[in-house]
Design an enzyme around this catalytic site. Structure first.
Site, mmCIF file in Angstrom:
data_model
loop_
_atom_site.group_PDB
_atom_site.id
_atom_site.type_symbol
_atom_site.label_atom_id
_atom_site.label_comp_id
_atom_site.label_asym_id
_atom_site.label_seq_id
_atom_site.Cartn_x
_atom_site.Cartn_y
_atom_site.Cartn_z
ATOM 1 N N ASP A 9 -9.637 -4.187 25.612
ATOM 2 C CA ASP A 9 -8.188 -4.062 25.775
ATOM 3 C C ASP A 9 -7.452 -3.455 24.586
ATOM 4 O OD1 ASP A 9 -7.579 -5.523 28.489
ATOM 5 O OD2 ASP A 9 -9.100 -6.712 27.445
ATOM 6 N N ASN A 64 -10.207 -1.035 34.486
ATOM 7 C CA ASN A 64 -9.325 -0.729 35.612
ATOM 8 C C ASN A 64 -8.198 0.231 35.224
ATOM 9 O OD1 ASN A 64 -8.592 -3.329 34.270
ATOM 10 N ND2 ASN A 64 -6.769 -3.163 35.562
ATOM 11 N N HIS A 65 -7.762 0.228 33.976
ATOM 12 C CA HIS A 65 -6.720 1.177 33.570
ATOM 13 C C HIS A 65 -7.265 2.612 33.558
ATOM 14 C CE1 HIS A 65 -3.260 -1.403 32.417
ATOM 15 N NE2 HIS A 65 -4.232 -2.320 32.472
#
Length: 129
Positions: A9, A64-65
């Site tokens: 992240d 997912n981004h």
């Protein structure tokens, strides 16, 4: 001893990424750095984060981004040629402004990111989202 360091992240935050990488540099020994996806969006420097990860030759799984960005780019290219609007949910104004600088070379790199990386005989790096 070889260390496996996993990082998740990053979300386009190059300053924080560089601070983290500087701390990792202080660890003596051989290091394998693996990013756990979601290196894009939210922060202002998605392109810089992609470039830094590639520059240090770290491994990275697709989050997912990255998936959402690639799907949006694919639809945008296909629908621009037909003069129709992209049917995918539009990127937020912030994401669009942060991601607009990502070029074909970086898009090609994102496309080939695996969804899993084997770290040891019984340990894999996978993005949860």
């Amino acid at each position: 001893m070889k260390y496996i360091i996993t990082i998740g992240d990053v979300h386009g935050c190059i300053r924080e990424l560089d601070e983290l990488l500087n701390k990792i540099e202080l660890i003596s020994g051989e290091k394998r750095i693996v990013f756990l996806g979601d290196i894009l969006d939210r922060g202002p420097e998605s392109l810089a984060c992609i470039r830094r990860i590639r520059e240090i030759k770290a491994e990275c799984v697709r989050g997912n981004h990255e998936d959402n960005f690639l799907k949006w780019v694919c639809c945008d290219v296909n629908f621009k040629s037909s003069e129709k609007s992209n049917p995918r949910k539009p990127q937020s104004h912030v994401s669009k402004s942060h991601n607009k600088h990502i070029k074909l070379e970086e898009i090609a790199w994102l496309r080939v990111l695996p969804h899993a990386i084997k770290l040891t005989n019984n340990l894999y790096a996978i993005h949860g989202g």
